[in-house]
Scaffold this motif. Structure first.
Motif, PDB file in Angstrom:
ATOM      1  N   GLU A 132       0.814  -1.218   0.000  1.00  0.00           N
ATOM      2  CA  GLU A 132       0.000   0.000   0.000  1.00  0.00           C
ATOM      3  C   GLU A 132       0.848   1.269   0.000  1.00  0.00           C
ATOM      4  O   GLU A 132       0.540   2.220  -0.708  1.00  0.00           O
ATOM      5  N   ASP A 133       1.897   1.302   0.796  1.00  0.00           N
ATOM      6  CA  ASP A 133       2.750   2.492   0.883  1.00  0.00           C
ATOM      7  C   ASP A 133       3.616   2.700  -0.356  1.00  0.00           C
ATOM      8  O   ASP A 133       4.291   3.713  -0.473  1.00  0.00           O
ATOM      9  N   ARG A 134       3.603   1.746  -1.269  1.00  0.00           N
ATOM     10  CA  ARG A 134       4.430   1.834  -2.469  1.00  0.00           C
ATOM     11  C   ARG A 134       3.595   2.094  -3.731  1.00  0.00           C
ATOM     12  O   ARG A 134       4.117   2.068  -4.831  1.00  0.00           O
ATOM     13  N   LYS A 135       2.297   2.373  -3.586  1.00  0.00           N
ATOM     14  CA  LYS A 135       1.417   2.583  -4.744  1.00  0.00           C
ATOM     15  C   LYS A 135       1.877   3.737  -5.623  1.00  0.00           C
ATOM     16  O   LYS A 135       1.693   3.713  -6.837  1.00  0.00           O
ATOM     17  N   HIS A 136       2.476   4.751  -5.016  1.00  0.00           N
ATOM     18  CA  HIS A 136       2.934   5.908  -5.784  1.00  0.00           C
ATOM     19  C   HIS A 136       3.997   5.537  -6.825  1.00  0.00           C
ATOM     20  O   HIS A 136       4.301   6.306  -7.725  1.00  0.00           O
ATOM     21  N   LEU A 137       4.566   4.330  -6.701  1.00  0.00           N
ATOM     22  CA  LEU A 137       5.590   3.884  -7.646  1.00  0.00           C
ATOM     23  C   LEU A 137       4.995   3.239  -8.899  1.00  0.00           C
ATOM     24  O   LEU A 137       5.740   2.824  -9.795  1.00  0.00           O
ATOM     25  N   GLY A 138       3.673   3.130  -8.949  1.00  0.00           N
ATOM     26  CA  GLY A 138       3.007   2.537 -10.107  1.00  0.00           C
ATOM     27  C   GLY A 138       3.399   1.082 -10.294  1.00  0.00           C
ATOM     28  O   GLY A 138       3.409   0.300  -9.348  1.00  0.00           O
ATOM     29  N   GLN A 163       6.025  -0.704  -7.987  1.00  0.00           N
ATOM     30  CA  GLN A 163       5.798  -0.959  -6.559  1.00  0.00           C
ATOM     31  C   GLN A 163       6.105  -2.398  -6.163  1.00  0.00           C
ATOM     32  O   GLN A 163       6.432  -2.678  -5.020  1.00  0.00           O
TER      33      GLN A 163
END
Length: 165
Positions: A43-49, A52
């Protein structure tokens, strides 16, 4: 590996006996094992598309839930624990850290720990830094922080084979 009762040459199957599994977990706790949340949350890595989920190792993308801040070993010769803060060992002696991680037994690990300024610990009460470890049978009890009596074998006296100094 010997302390954990694991083979260096082959995969060690998981214990099906709950008592044996609990004993293994206690030994892991005694060496300050890290505790990880599995499966890891992305969840905390979603910004990596799409990146992630790209992790070469678990450690590359996640932190352990609980991380013990010390390197520790349980000397068979001294019958005590030895330890050093990871940050202290890391800043002083990278070669010593390599020796620690490549040690064949706990006494070699203690030698690697003591080299950059580690500490000996005779009992849980004497080392508040190690209070959260599972001491198993190594803790000498509430009054056990003193050195035990030294015994020598007297070969001349078969009636009294041990003599306290």
């Amino acid at each position: 590996m010997n302390f954990l009762d694991l083979s260096r040459m082959a995969d060690t199957p998981r214990q099906v006996n709950q008592t044996a599994e609990d004993d293994f977990c206690t030994r892991l706790h005694a060496v300050g094992a890290e505790w990880w949340e599995l499966p890891p949350s992305f969840e905390d890595r979603k910004h990596l598309g799409s990146e992630q989920f790209r992790c070469d190792t678990l450690e590359a993308c996640f932190e352990p839930k609980i991380q013990f801040p010390y390197l520790i070993a349980w000397s068979e010769v001294e019958q005590v624990a030895c330890y050093i803060a990871i940050t202290q060992a890391d800043s002083r002696d990278q070669a010593g850290l390599n020796l620690y991680h490549n040690a064949m037994d706990m006494d070699e690990r203690c030698a690697a720990i003591m080299s950059p300024g580690g500490h000996w610990c005779r009992c849980k009460a004497g080392c508040p830094d190690l209070k959260d470890l599972a001491w198993r049978t190594r803790d000498r009890g509430p009054d056990g922080c003193h050195d035990p009596p030294l015994y020598i074998v007297d070969p001349e006296d078969p009636a009294d084979p041990e003599q306290e100094l």
